[in-house]
Motif scaffolding. Structure first.
Motif, PDB file in Angstrom:
ATOM      1  N   LYS A  93      38.982  95.982  66.605  1.00  0.00           N
ATOM      2  CA  LYS A  93      39.315  95.175  67.389  1.00  0.00           C
ATOM      3  C   LYS A  93      37.799  94.511  68.023  1.00  0.00           C
ATOM      4  N   ARG A 124      35.738  91.011  67.544  1.00  0.00           N
ATOM      5  CA  ARG A 124      35.666  90.226  68.591  1.00  0.00           C
ATOM      6  C   ARG A 124      34.105  89.806  68.487  1.00  0.00           C
ATOM      7  N   GLU A 166      39.359  84.730  76.052  1.00  0.00           N
ATOM      8  CA  GLU A 166      40.996  84.401  75.835  1.00  0.00           C
ATOM      9  C   GLU A 166      41.048  83.991  74.389  1.00  0.00           C
ATOM     10  N   GLU A 199      41.452  86.777  72.235  1.00  0.00           N
ATOM     11  CA  GLU A 199      42.759  87.543  72.510  1.00  0.00           C
ATOM     12  C   GLU A 199      43.903  86.746  71.541  1.00  0.00           C
ATOM     13  N   TRP A 212      43.798  87.572  68.080  1.00  0.00           N
ATOM     14  CA  TRP A 212      43.993  89.014  67.840  1.00  0.00           C
ATOM     15  C   TRP A 212      45.533  89.483  68.045  1.00  0.00           C
ATOM     16  N   ASP A 213      46.256  88.897  68.816  1.00  0.00           N
ATOM     17  CA  ASP A 213      47.609  88.770  68.915  1.00  0.00           C
ATOM     18  C   ASP A 213      48.091  88.305  67.707  1.00  0.00           C
ATOM     19  N   LYS A 239      49.718  95.378  66.053  1.00  0.00           N
ATOM     20  CA  LYS A 239      50.149  95.916  67.403  1.00  0.00           C
ATOM     21  C   LYS A 239      50.875  97.258  67.196  1.00  0.00           C
TER      22      LYS A 239
END
Lengths: 205, 205
Positions: free
Chosen positions: A94, A98, A193, A196, A199-200, A205
């Motif tokens: 991650k 990022r 944001e 994120e 990534w979601d 998950k």
DNA sequence: GTCTATATCTCGATAGAC
DNA sequence: GTCTATCGAGATATAGAC
């Protein structure tokens, strides 16, 4: 969990050396004009004028206008690629993602004319003139994604599609942010944001 | 939880009536040529020829080439918009969104030349020629998203950005799927999966 | 390598008969 | 409304002096 150093090296070699100052002037001028007036709307004479050289000189460096357009795309694409090649050792997937996503987005915001040019070119018929390997996604980037899928940190899907979706998000976000004038703080917040969100979408998950 | 019937009506009126067969021929010809050869690469003479009319006739319907280009964009955009305006009463937000997303994606796959034209246009300087209201996202669509955010079913973010991100995903996915030749079953599966991706991204879970 | 001058061509748009 | 014919502008690319 890394970017290929060889790629970084090659990119630097291709994109930075073997380009004279004059060529740089031409590319800069062409970039500004193409984005503002389109490929059609900017005659080679205007490019020469903006670059501060004579009309004929341009054709010494680029045999045709099309060649100039393609060269400009490759030049800019390599700049962006190089900027995404920053290595981040030992971090989680991650964090590496990022870092790459953020670097690319910031590059796009700091070079928004170049960023828009990439999109203009990719969505034009000029794309067909690219050598095949220039159409592909960055190799190190693809390896990272494949690996993430294999380790089940990313959702099980085609790596090619994953890369496409990530790039779409990146370009969409960049375009949106360029249009909204944000304060430095707001910008930083939105970059975080937006990652994120992505990534979601892609993480298992 | 709905699409605005008035919008549907207006779109139908604008996009379908008041266009003669000949205009339709011109638009169809222009579409094919622009996507294949670019705005620059297709002279009005080629459009006239492809449409089976005389050169001068084209300028009877569209005063300038630019006007034709913009009219073509609006025409196609309205077709896509109309296709997204299907109402789905009483379902959950997710189902309504799925319906809209899916309709748009299928429209894009079934009309891939038109789909590519939209992107080509949006990423070109011609965008600046659009009337302001044509640059905005669909109104009913925006209301739906705002509502979803208010009800905390969607993540708390700018509705404009949300819409941008959704459209980016849609176009990216469409482009990817058009390039890969998929069987009917694979296509259906991928459409469904691609929506789940988007939903994971925007829903608050 | 850089310039000026220009050849060659094509395109968008118009004029005017029908 | 549709056609033919054509004008005039402006484009890419080249030639050839320096």
């Amino acid at each position: 969990m890394a970017a290929c150093n060889f790629c970084v090296y090659i990119c630097r070699v291709i994109s930075q050396s073997n380009i004279t100052d004059k060529q740089q002037d031409i590319l800069n001028a062409a970039l500004r004009l193409f984005v503002n007036y389109g490929f059609h709307g900017t005659p080679t004479s205007a490019i020469a004028k903006e670059a501060g050289i004579a009309n004929g000189t341009l054709f010494h460096y680029y045999k045709t206008k099309d060649e100039l357009i393609v060269a400009l795309y490759i030049h800019i694409k390599l700049q962006m690629t190089e900027c995404m090649q920053q290595e981040e050792q030992g971090a989680t997937l991650k964090e590496v993602c990022r870092k790459i996503y953020t670097s690319a987005l910031i590059w796009g915001l700091d070079n928004d004319t170049a960023f828009r040019f990439l999109q203009q070119f990719m969505n034009s018929p000029y794309v067909a003139m690219l050598p095949d390997d220039m159409k592909k996604h960055n190799l190190a980037w693809m390896e990272l994604l494949k690996d993430g899928i294999k380790r089940k940190e990313l959702k099980p899907m085609e790596p090619e599609y994953l890369a496409t979706v990530l790039m779409s998000h990146l370009f969409g976000t960049g375009q949106y942010m360029s249009a909204s004038k944000l304060s430095v703080a707001a910008r930083r917040k939105m970059i975080a944001e937006s990652f994120e969100l992505v990534w979601d979408m892609v993480s298992s998950k």
